[in-house]
Design a protein around this motif. Structure first.
Motif, PDB file in Angstrom:
ATOM      1  N   THR A  91       0.820  -1.122  -0.014  1.00  0.00           N
ATOM      2  CA  THR A  91      -0.133  -0.097  -0.052  1.00  0.00           C
ATOM      3  C   THR A  91       0.932   1.184  -0.018  1.00  0.00           C
ATOM      4  OG1 THR A  91      -0.022   0.098   2.359  1.00  0.00           O
ATOM      5  CG2 THR A  91      -1.763  -1.271   1.347  1.00  0.00           C
ATOM      6  N   ALA A  92       0.168   2.312  -0.406  1.00  0.00           N
ATOM      7  CA  ALA A  92       1.103   3.623  -0.378  1.00  0.00           C
ATOM      8  C   ALA A  92       1.194   3.987   0.960  1.00  0.00           C
ATOM      9  CB  ALA A  92       0.075   4.774  -1.131  1.00  0.00           C
ATOM     10  N   SER A  93       0.436   3.650   1.793  1.00  0.00           N
ATOM     11  CA  SER A  93       0.914   3.907   3.268  1.00  0.00           C
ATOM     12  C   SER A  93       2.030   3.196   4.010  1.00  0.00           C
ATOM     13  CB  SER A  93      -0.523   3.783   4.349  1.00  0.00           C
ATOM     14  OG  SER A  93      -0.763   2.391   4.139  1.00  0.00           O
ATOM     15  N   THR A  94       2.412   2.048   3.293  1.00  0.00           N
ATOM     16  CA  THR A  94       3.597   1.429   3.718  1.00  0.00           C
ATOM     17  C   THR A  94       4.582   1.844   3.112  1.00  0.00           C
ATOM     18  OG1 THR A  94       2.273  -0.858   4.043  1.00  0.00           O
ATOM     19  CG2 THR A  94       4.658  -0.783   3.508  1.00  0.00           C
ATOM     20  N   ILE A  95       4.677   2.229   1.797  1.00  0.00           N
ATOM     21  CA  ILE A  95       5.725   3.009   1.326  1.00  0.00           C
ATOM     22  C   ILE A  95       6.015   4.134   1.892  1.00  0.00           C
ATOM     23  CG2 ILE A  95       6.556   4.240  -0.899  1.00  0.00           C
ATOM     24  CD1 ILE A  95       6.774   1.294  -0.941  1.00  0.00           C
ATOM     25  N   ARG A  96       4.999   5.008   2.438  1.00  0.00           N
ATOM     26  CA  ARG A  96       5.354   6.128   3.309  1.00  0.00           C
ATOM     27  C   ARG A  96       6.215   6.161   4.632  1.00  0.00           C
ATOM     28  NH1 ARG A  96      -0.077   7.295   1.504  1.00  0.00           N
ATOM     29  NH2 ARG A  96      -0.322   8.876  -0.192  1.00  0.00           N
ATOM     30  N   ARG A  97       5.894   4.841   5.043  1.00  0.00           N
ATOM     31  CA  ARG A  97       6.454   4.828   6.260  1.00  0.00           C
ATOM     32  C   ARG A  97       7.922   4.318   5.896  1.00  0.00           C
ATOM     33  NH1 ARG A  97       1.169   2.196   7.658  1.00  0.00           N
ATOM     34  NH2 ARG A  97       1.996   0.099   6.983  1.00  0.00           N
ATOM     35  N   ASP A  98       8.165   3.509   4.915  1.00  0.00           N
ATOM     36  CA  ASP A  98       9.521   2.989   4.688  1.00  0.00           C
ATOM     37  C   ASP A  98      10.234   4.407   4.378  1.00  0.00           C
ATOM     38  OD1 ASP A  98       8.884   0.582   4.630  1.00  0.00           O
ATOM     39  OD2 ASP A  98       8.407   0.311   2.692  1.00  0.00           O
ATOM     40  N   LEU A  99       9.661   5.298   3.687  1.00  0.00           N
ATOM     41  CA  LEU A  99      10.529   6.387   3.207  1.00  0.00           C
ATOM     42  C   LEU A  99      10.695   7.535   4.643  1.00  0.00           C
ATOM     43  CD1 LEU A  99       8.582   7.473  -0.185  1.00  0.00           C
ATOM     44  CD2 LEU A  99      10.746   6.383   0.315  1.00  0.00           C
ATOM     45  N   GLU A 100       9.702   7.459   5.541  1.00  0.00           N
ATOM     46  CA  GLU A 100      10.023   8.375   6.652  1.00  0.00           C
ATOM     47  C   GLU A 100      11.190   7.611   7.350  1.00  0.00           C
ATOM     48  OE1 GLU A 100       6.557   7.989   8.838  1.00  0.00           O
ATOM     49  OE2 GLU A 100       5.198   9.216   7.618  1.00  0.00           O
ATOM     50  N   ARG A 101      11.199   6.392   7.385  1.00  0.00           N
ATOM     51  CA  ARG A 101      12.597   5.541   8.152  1.00  0.00           C
ATOM     52  C   ARG A 101      13.641   5.972   7.566  1.00  0.00           C
ATOM     53  NH1 ARG A 101      14.428  -0.199   8.456  1.00  0.00           N
ATOM     54  NH2 ARG A 101      15.861  -0.049  10.267  1.00  0.00           N
ATOM     55  N   LEU A 102      13.821   5.852   6.277  1.00  0.00           N
ATOM     56  CA  LEU A 102      14.824   6.026   5.174  1.00  0.00           C
ATOM     57  C   LEU A 102      15.319   7.556   5.333  1.00  0.00           C
ATOM     58  CD1 LEU A 102      14.045   3.856   2.178  1.00  0.00           C
ATOM     59  CD2 LEU A 102      15.549   3.329   3.965  1.00  0.00           C
ATOM     60  N   GLU A 103      14.344   8.311   5.396  1.00  0.00           N
ATOM     61  CA  GLU A 103      14.857   9.764   5.522  1.00  0.00           C
ATOM     62  C   GLU A 103      15.564  10.068   6.787  1.00  0.00           C
ATOM     63  OE1 GLU A 103      12.887  13.969   4.175  1.00  0.00           O
ATOM     64  OE2 GLU A 103      11.721  12.843   5.805  1.00  0.00           O
TER      65      GLU A 103
END
Length: 248
Positions: free
Chosen positions: A29-41
């Motif tokens: 899901t898009a929300s899963t990707i957003r959480r991934d990007l938050e952690r990577l940032e």
């Protein structure tokens, strides 16, 4: 390879990616990707933008992420390089995930291994038949290698038979690194070795990196996998040995 590690790889290779395109690519899901990007940032590996993310230029990728990338290729390269090490030689192993694979495949007895990489040192320390010389100094975060005046002083008083280097980028005119911290130390490593090789999987060829470490002519040969275009390999002024990734 973990999803987050692969996201970093995709951004490094292709640049900006939208949240929706990453969600479709990884079937989440898009929300899963957003959480991934938050952690990577937070880890300073990506920069989030409106609707997606871009890579962080010249960032040093954490070792645990690098170790997940191109595992089969790195293992095959490490085995091929280790087979070229002779009984009784003194070998210097530069830091990195591919040189770690070289260390894992070293089976010769009566070897002396010199390294500034903690993970390589731990690998060699488990073998009673190998003598380990660890280069001390200040530990660089995330990459498990040491550098600084203490490391320089120690290296200046050593001589080795062969030095084996990793690379962030391989170009026809040399090997490059994304960080300047270890450049001078790596050049010193080359100066104390009778000969040198570099080991790098095919994804490293032609990428962008800022700091040149060594000229291609500083090496006897380079070792990579068979996914590199043979025509590209033939354009180098030294032999580029390509090895298969299939395990026997």
């Amino acid at each position: 390879m973990s999803r987050q590690a692969e996201i970093v790889e995709v951004l490094k290779d292709d640049g900006f990616q939208s949240v929706n395109s990453l969600a479709a690519r990884f079937a989440v899901t898009a929300s899963t990707i957003r959480r991934d990007l938050e952690r990577l940032e937070v880890m300073e590996l990506v920069q989030r933008t409106h609707g997606g993310a871009i890579p962080v230029k010249q960032s040093e990728t954490p070792h645990q992420f690098k170790e997940e990338w191109h595992l089969a290729e790195k293992s095959a390269i490490g085995k091929a390089m280790a087979e070229r090490v002779l009984e009784g030689q003194t070998v210097l192993l530069d830091g990195g995930t591919t040189t770690l694979e070289v260390a894992r495949h070293l089976t010769k007895r009566r070897l002396t291994v010199v390294t500034n990489d903690l993970r390589i040192a731990m690998e060699i320390a488990q073998r009673r038949s190998a003598h380990l010389v660890f280069i001390g100094g200040e530990l660089l975060p995330d990459v498990y290698t040491t550098w600084g005046p203490a490391a320089v002083l120690q290296l200046e008083n050593l001589r080795v038979d062969v030095a084996i280097f990793g690379a962030d980028t391989v170009c026809e005119d040399g090997i490059f690194h994304t960080s300047s911290y270890e450049v001078e130390l790596k050049r010193l490593m080359r100066s104390i070795a009778k000969e040198a090789f570099f080991v790098a999987d095919s994804s490293k060829f032609g990428r962008e990196a800022l700091f040149k470490v060594l000229e291609v002519d500083d090496f006897t040969a380079g070792i990579t996998d068979d996914l590199l275009d043979p025509l590209r390999a033939s354009q180098f002024p030294i032999p580029i040995i390509q090895v298969g990734t299939r395990t026997s």
